[in-house]
Write an enzyme that holds these catalytic residues in place. Structure first.
Site, short mmCIF file in Angstrom:
data_model
loop_
_atom_site.label_atom_id
_atom_site.label_comp_id
_atom_site.label_asym_id
_atom_site.label_seq_id
_atom_site.Cartn_x
_atom_site.Cartn_y
_atom_site.Cartn_z
N ASP A 281 -11.15 4.48 1.83
CA ASP A 281 -11.93 4.54 2.82
C ASP A 281 -11.86 3.82 3.78
O ASP A 281 -12.12 4.20 5.16
CB ASP A 281 -13.38 4.39 1.54
N HIS B 70 -17.02 2.81 -4.49
CA HIS B 70 -16.13 3.91 -3.60
C HIS B 70 -16.68 6.03 -4.05
O HIS B 70 -16.10 6.10 -4.77
CB HIS B 70 -15.20 4.18 -4.14
P1 NAX Z 1 -4.56 13.85 -11.37
O1 NAX Z 1 -5.51 14.94 -12.70
O2 NAX Z 1 -3.80 15.21 -11.02
O3 NAX Z 1 -3.74 13.24 -12.49
C1 NAX Z 1 -4.58 11.80 -13.52
C2 NAX Z 1 -3.52 12.24 -13.83
O4 NAX Z 1 -4.08 10.92 -15.66
C3 NAX Z 1 -2.93 12.86 -15.82
O5 NAX Z 1 -1.58 13.44 -15.23
C4 NAX Z 1 -3.96 12.88 -17.40
O6 NAX Z 1 -3.28 13.39 -17.41
C5 NAX Z 1 -3.71 10.99 -16.65
N1 NAX Z 1 -4.56 10.31 -17.30
C6 NAX Z 1 -5.76 10.77 -17.77
N2 NAX Z 1 -5.75 9.99 -19.26
C7 NAX Z 1 -5.53 8.77 -19.26
C8 NAX Z 1 -5.11 8.19 -19.74
N3 NAX Z 1 -6.03 7.45 -20.48
N4 NAX Z 1 -4.23 6.82 -19.15
C9 NAX Z 1 -3.44 6.80 -19.10
N5 NAX Z 1 -3.17 8.98 -17.86
C10 NAX Z 1 -4.18 9.33 -17.87
O7 NAX Z 1 -5.64 13.32 -10.38
P2 NAX Z 1 -4.97 12.56 -9.25
O8 NAX Z 1 -4.99 13.26 -8.34
O9 NAX Z 1 -3.28 11.90 -9.69
O10 NAX Z 1 -6.41 11.55 -9.00
C11 NAX Z 1 -6.45 10.39 -10.31
C12 NAX Z 1 -7.82 9.39 -9.89
O11 NAX Z 1 -7.49 8.71 -9.00
C13 NAX Z 1 -9.59 10.43 -10.44
O12 NAX Z 1 -9.64 10.12 -11.10
C14 NAX Z 1 -9.35 11.11 -8.62
O13 NAX Z 1 -10.88 10.91 -8.77
C15 NAX Z 1 -9.58 8.78 -8.39
N6 NAX Z 1 -9.26 8.96 -6.51
C16 NAX Z 1 -10.07 7.79 -6.38
C17 NAX Z 1 -9.45 7.84 -5.18
C18 NAX Z 1 -10.15 6.14 -4.67
O14 NAX Z 1 -10.13 5.87 -3.45
N7 NAX Z 1 -10.40 4.84 -5.80
C19 NAX Z 1 -9.17 8.59 -4.41
C20 NAX Z 1 -8.38 10.05 -4.59
C21 NAX Z 1 -8.47 10.04 -6.48
O15 NAX Z 1 -9.82 11.04 -5.85
#
Ligand code: NAX
Length: 363
Positions: free
Chosen positions: A159, A187
């Site tokens: 952000d 966030h």
């Molecule tokens: P993806 O869905 O591509 O990847 C997430 C991965 O996490 C998947 O491979 C899944 O199998 C794995 N996962 C789920 N539960 C798990 C656990 N208990 N232990 C280990 N791995 C686990 O999502 P992606 O685009 O990489 O985004 C990841 C996260 O970042 C999401 O929650 C998203 O909302 C968040 N974000 C946060 C941002 C921020 O500024 N704080 C911005 C970007 C993003 O939106």
């Protein structure tokens, strides 16, 4: 050659990690003289894909990358870790209410908090990226009784960078010329992108832009940027999120230069923000520690915006209250352990404005 440090990334087969891991291994996060051991964590169903990512890392032949291991549980994945980037989270499924999402993630992050407590290096620095990031960081911290709350942070750097990049573009200057931007709070769409202290070569930004554009368009542009990217790309921010995670950890470990950055950290009550929550503040980092920038003047508009995002975080905390062990509540009122500052050296440092954040773990 420095000794290698251990870096864990959860969600390591996901979209953000697919950018992030290669940047870490290339030395962008901790410097090009810092060898790295990568410990990648995923859910059991994603281990096949994760093996492929590990193979690609090997194929890059990064000079700093000493070892890669893959894990389907946090206990092994967090063993001895110095830097933990918690990216994996449960996405919102069809028909899932906000409260359900909070609960599903609360279960993940309470388990990861316990695993960090029991297996990580005692000085571990934790960045939570997975959403709802601030509250997930709180849950992890509250479930790690032997670690200081100050070791747990959440990411609002994306952000912050959005706020700088879009503003620089509007003003026709480079991002390096824009200083003093702050993201306050959560966030989420309630975050407050604050330009009241921003300047370009000392010139206040609010004297360079139209106040109506700032309040009427800019603030909501930053608040809703994530949704706009999903609409345009058909997928959520990944490369920009990875870059922000790199910059967050790099600032924390190696220091900020002549500008401050935004980090979601345990509130110590600065600026009247309630304690007990993980709230984004302007911070400067030095010697591996961060300190909140103090003394910024806040007008009525800013106070109201900051209150709104604080209220949202307090409501999120109330929703997951049953997963927050009561015995770790009290320490959140003094997350940096200032009450423990007793000797002359500490007081001298405080007067000199150098060491402000002292924790029981990161000294
Ligand atoms: P993806 O869905 O591509 O990847 C997430 C991965 O996490 C998947 O491979 C899944 O199998 C794995 N996962 C789920 N539960 C798990 C656990 N208990 N232990 C280990 N791995 C686990 O999502 P992606 O685009 O990489 O985004 C990841 C996260 O970042 C999401 O929650 C998203 O909302 C968040 N974000 C946060 C941002 C921020 O500024 N704080 C911005 C970007 C993003 O939106």
């Amino acid at each position: 050659m420095k000794p290698a440090v251990r870096v864990t990334v959860t969600g390591a087969a996901g979209n953000i990690a697919y950018s992030l891991l290669f940047k870490i291994a290339a030395g962008e996060m901790l410097g090009d003289d810092q060898p790295i051991i990568l410990q990648l964590v995923e859910i059991p169903q994603a281990m096949g894909a994760l093996r492929g990512v590990a193979m690609e890392l090997e194929d890059c032949a990064f000079p700093l990358l000493q070892q890669v291991s893959i894990h389907d549980n946090p206990e092994e994945g967090f063993k001895g870790v110095h830097y933990a980037l918690l990216v994996g989270a449960r996405p919102r499924g069809p028909g899932m209410e906000r409260k359900d999402l909070l609960e599903a993630n609360a279960a993940i992050f309470s388990g990861q908090g316990k695993a960090l407590n029991d297996f990580a290096n005692p000085d571990v620095r934790v960045l939570v990226v997975g959403n709802p990031a601030n509250t997930n960081a709180l849950i992890a911290s509250r479930n790690a009784p032997d670690l200081s709350p100050s070791q747990f942070t959440a990411m609002t750097r994306l952000d912050h960078q959005r706020a700088k990049g879009i503003l620089a573009n509007r003003l026709g200057v480079t991002v390096n010329e824009v200083k003093g931007v702050t993201i306050w709070g959560n966030h989420s769409a309630t975050q407050f992108p604050d330009l009241h202290h921003a300047n370009v070569h000392g010139e206040p930004v609010l004297s360079l832009i139209d106040g109506a554009w700032y309040k009427g368009q800019y603030i909501s542009l930053i608040q809703k940027r994530g949704a706009a990217i999903i609409n345009a790309r058909g997928a959520s921010s990944a490369a920009s999120a990875a870059q922000a995670a790199i910059n967050h950890m790099r600032s924390w470990a190696l220091g900020t230069d002549d500008d401050w950055v935004s980090m979601a950290i345990p509130s110590d009550g600065s600026y009247g923000v309630a304690t007990g929550i993980i709230y984004s503040f302007p911070v400067r980092c030095n010697y591996g520690r961060y300190e909140i920038v103090q003394g910024l003047e806040l007008n009525e508009f800013s106070r109201q915006q900051m209150k709104e995002t604080e209220q949202e975080l307090l409501a999120e905390m109330a929703d997951v209250d049953h997963l927050l062990p009561p015995e770790t509540a009290a320490r959140m009122t003094d997350p940096f352990g200032r009450a423990g500052l007793v000797n002359d050296i500490d007081e001298e440092c405080l007067r000199a404005g150098s060491i402000v954040v002292k924790t029981d773990r990161i000294c």
